[in-house]
Motif scaffolding. Structure first.
Motif, PDB file in Angstrom:
ATOM      1  N   SER A  26      -7.686  29.813  39.337  1.00 16.55           N
ATOM      2  CA  SER A  26      -8.935  30.554  39.358  1.00 16.55           C
ATOM      3  C   SER A  26     -10.011  29.714  38.696  1.00 16.55           C
ATOM      4  N   TYR A  27     -10.760  28.978  39.528  1.00 16.64           N
ATOM      5  CA  TYR A  27     -11.848  28.144  39.034  1.00 16.64           C
ATOM      6  C   TYR A  27     -12.963  28.140  40.058  1.00 16.64           C
ATOM      7  N   GLY A  28     -14.157  27.814  39.601  1.00 16.52           N
ATOM      8  CA  GLY A  28     -15.296  27.870  40.513  1.00 16.52           C
ATOM      9  C   GLY A  28     -15.268  26.762  41.553  1.00 16.52           C
ATOM     10  N   ALA A  29     -14.888  25.584  41.139  1.00 16.80           N
ATOM     11  CA  ALA A  29     -14.877  24.442  42.046  1.00 16.80           C
ATOM     12  C   ALA A  29     -13.440  24.035  42.325  1.00 16.80           C
ATOM     13  N   THR A  30     -13.250  23.187  43.312  1.00 20.50           N
ATOM     14  CA  THR A  30     -11.909  22.678  43.595  1.00 20.50           C
ATOM     15  C   THR A  30     -11.477  21.765  42.464  1.00 20.50           C
ATOM     16  N   PRO A  31     -10.396  22.117  41.813  1.00 20.66           N
ATOM     17  CA  PRO A  31      -9.942  21.288  40.699  1.00 20.66           C
ATOM     18  C   PRO A  31      -9.039  20.160  41.186  1.00 20.66           C
ATOM     19  N   TYR A  32      -8.655  19.325  40.277  1.00 20.42           N
ATOM     20  CA  TYR A  32      -7.593  18.370  40.522  1.00 20.42           C
ATOM     21  C   TYR A  32      -6.278  19.108  40.274  1.00 20.42           C
ATOM     22  N   LEU A  33      -5.292  18.877  41.101  1.00 22.54           N
ATOM     23  CA  LEU A  33      -4.069  19.682  41.078  1.00 22.54           C
ATOM     24  C   LEU A  33      -2.841  18.808  40.907  1.00 22.54           C
TER      25      LEU A  33
END
Lengths: 113, 114
Positions: A26-33
């Motif tokens: 749950s984050y606003g932008a695409t994170p690093y995964l």
């Protein structure tokens, strides 16, 4: 609030069966995964990571993961599980802004013969 | 391969003692981290450091301090150990951009406070 969710605390599969471990963020932008594996009594080892590009990423030990933006998910898969895959698996997300890095609470995998 | 070495795999200390956990990395990484791992709680960040002599508090810094005098070494200090600090402690390092770089972990120190 920002979060990483691994909804399955514990999973049991038979050796040779396929495996899918779930991870939602749950984050606003695409994170690093990232996905990590932890064998008993050991530190965490990186299985694979996603930064951009092809949404299906290949990792070590025959694992792969698929990023689905619409579902905010990054599920880990393996077509045929081996007994040596029994371990704890952690999903993690990183945000470049603020140097933030978050881990899920982990999924424990048991493999039965 | 990145090598992150934690000085002890197992450590037993007494309540009130000052405890030092040492971590060394050999890849010239800028960032270093200390986590504690407890069943059902996953990994919780205690402190991290993005440069020599620089540190930032993580989620659970109370009762802990850190030291980074050299780039390759990051020490976690329990000022006055208590039984609720019995846990597995994991050290990690990563290159610049702590959010975008994979972290590399040591094997952990299982600390028991009696």
């Amino acid at each position: 609030a920002q979060s990483v969710t691994q909804p399955d605390i514990h999973i049991t599969v038979s050796e040779g069966a396929s495996l899918e471990l779930r991870c939602n963020y749950s984050y606003g932008a695409t994170p690093y995964l990232f996905w990590y594996v932890q064998s008993p009594g050991q530190g965490l080892q990186l299985l694979l990571k996603y930064f951009s590009g092809d949404t299906l990423v290949q990792g070590i030990k025959g694992f792969e993961a698929e990023f689905k933006r619409s579902q905010s998910s990054f599920n880990l898969r393996k077509p045929s599980v081996h007994w040596s895959d029994a371990a704890e698996y952690f999903c993690a997300v990183g945000l470049f802004t603020g140097n933030q890095f978050y881990f899920g609470t982990g999924t424990s995998l048991t493999v039965i013969p | 391969d990145v090598k992150v070495t934690q000085s002890s795999r197992y450590l037993v200390k007494r309540t009130g003692e000052k405890v030092f956990l040492e971590c060394v990395q050999d890849m010239d990484h800028e960032n270093m981290f200390w986590y504690r791992q407890d069943p059902g709680l996953g990994l919780r960040l205690i402190y991290f450091s993005y440069d020599v002599k620089m540190k930032e508090k993580g989620d659970i810094p109370e009762g802990y301090s850190v030291s980074r005098e050299k780039k390759e070494r990051f020490s976690l200090i329990l000022e006055s150990a208590s039984t609720n600090q019995t846990s597995m402690y994991l050290c990690a390092s990563s290159s610049v951009g702590a959010g975008s770089s994979a972290q590399h972990f040591g094997d952990g120190t299982r600390l028991s406070i009696l």
